[in-house]
Write an enzyme that holds these catalytic residues in place. Structure first.
Site, mmCIF file in Angstrom:
data_model
loop_
_atom_site.group_PDB
_atom_site.id
_atom_site.type_symbol
_atom_site.label_atom_id
_atom_site.label_comp_id
_atom_site.label_asym_id
_atom_site.label_seq_id
_atom_site.Cartn_x
_atom_site.Cartn_y
_atom_site.Cartn_z
ATOM 1 N N VAL A 122 0.885 -1.326 -0.047
ATOM 2 C CA VAL A 122 0.034 -0.034 -0.147
ATOM 3 C C VAL A 122 1.275 1.065 -0.512
ATOM 4 C CG1 VAL A 122 -1.537 1.006 1.725
ATOM 5 C CG2 VAL A 122 -1.832 -0.973 0.741
ATOM 6 N N GLU A 123 2.075 0.881 0.618
ATOM 7 C CA GLU A 123 2.373 2.550 1.184
ATOM 8 C C GLU A 123 3.578 2.793 -0.492
ATOM 9 O OE1 GLU A 123 3.643 4.536 2.802
ATOM 10 O OE2 GLU A 123 2.312 3.567 4.766
ATOM 11 N N SER A 124 4.067 1.705 -1.452
ATOM 12 C CA SER A 124 4.947 2.417 -2.284
ATOM 13 C C SER A 124 4.393 1.454 -3.411
ATOM 14 C CB SER A 124 6.142 1.875 -1.688
ATOM 15 O OG SER A 124 6.887 0.407 -1.349
#
Length: 222
Positions: A122-124
């Site tokens: 989700v972050e990257s």
């Protein structure tokens, strides 16, 4: 953005400061670079095929997203969103060795590997070179101050980034007595926001973040 305008920008990349074309000795390599950039433009405009240029992806409903290695191609005022990958998340993770790093770091800090992997996704989008509009860097999107506090020397190194991000996530889990939602909310919006609202802050981005991580976590459970 108009495609013809972007093409003009790409052509300017091939000019030296004096405005003349590069020397013949470099013409071949310059041509290859221009071909790659043109392919990315065509892909972005829907007129080309393939995944486009690595580091350049399309954000549905939004502007172009650029990895930090192509800052000169970003029009002034364009928001630096987090850059994802143009290939499947699982394939990207396996290709870069992220899967193995996540497994080792999860065991090291006694974290659920599915949770850690979901946060990375989700972050990257498993892109180790991802940079956000706020300046967060790498696979787990570490802010410069957080990275420095955790002793990170190279935030774009997958091993360093995941280890530091996992340590921070673990500290948030310990802080909130294992409450995953509060820990994730603190990871996303900061512990100050969690304290201010006495729970998950009512930010649309944070609430969406929790849902996306939960969904990805379920997908990664073995």
């Amino acid at each position: 953005m108009q495609i013809d305008l972007l093409l003009q920008m790409l052509q300017l990349q091939l000019l030296n400061p004096a405005g003349s074309l590069k020397t013949p000795e470099r013409e071949s390599s310059m041509g290859s670079s221009f071909a790659l950039l043109l392919a990315a433009v065509l892909s972005a405009s829907g007129t080309g095929g393939g995944d486009g240029l690595p580091g350049l992806t399309i954000n549905p409903g939004g502007p172009f997203n650029y990895v930090n290695r192509y800052p000169s191609l970003m029009p002034e005022g364009t928001k630096r969103n987090v850059v994802g990958t143009s290939v499947g998340a699982s394939a990207a993770a396996a290709a870069t060795g992220v899967e193995e790093i996540i497994a080792k770091v999860s065991e090291k800090y006694n974290l659920d590997p599915a949770l850690l992997k979901a946060v990375v996704k989700v972050e990257s989008g498993f892109n180790p070179l991802a940079v956000s509009s706020a300046g967060a860097m790498g696979l787990m999107q570490l802010m410069p101050g957080t990275a420095a506090g955790l002793g990170v020397k190279d935030p774009f190194d997958p091993g360093e980034n995941i280890d530091a991000g996992a340590r921070y996530l673990k500290s948030m889990l310990d802080r909130y007595n294992g409450n995953v939602n509060l820990a994730l909310a603190a990871y996303n919006a900061g512990p100050g926001a969690v304290q201010k609202y006495g729970g998950v802050p009512p930010y649309r981005e944070t609430m969406d973040y929790l849902q996306r991580v939960a969904k990805s976590r379920r997908e990664f459970v073995v």
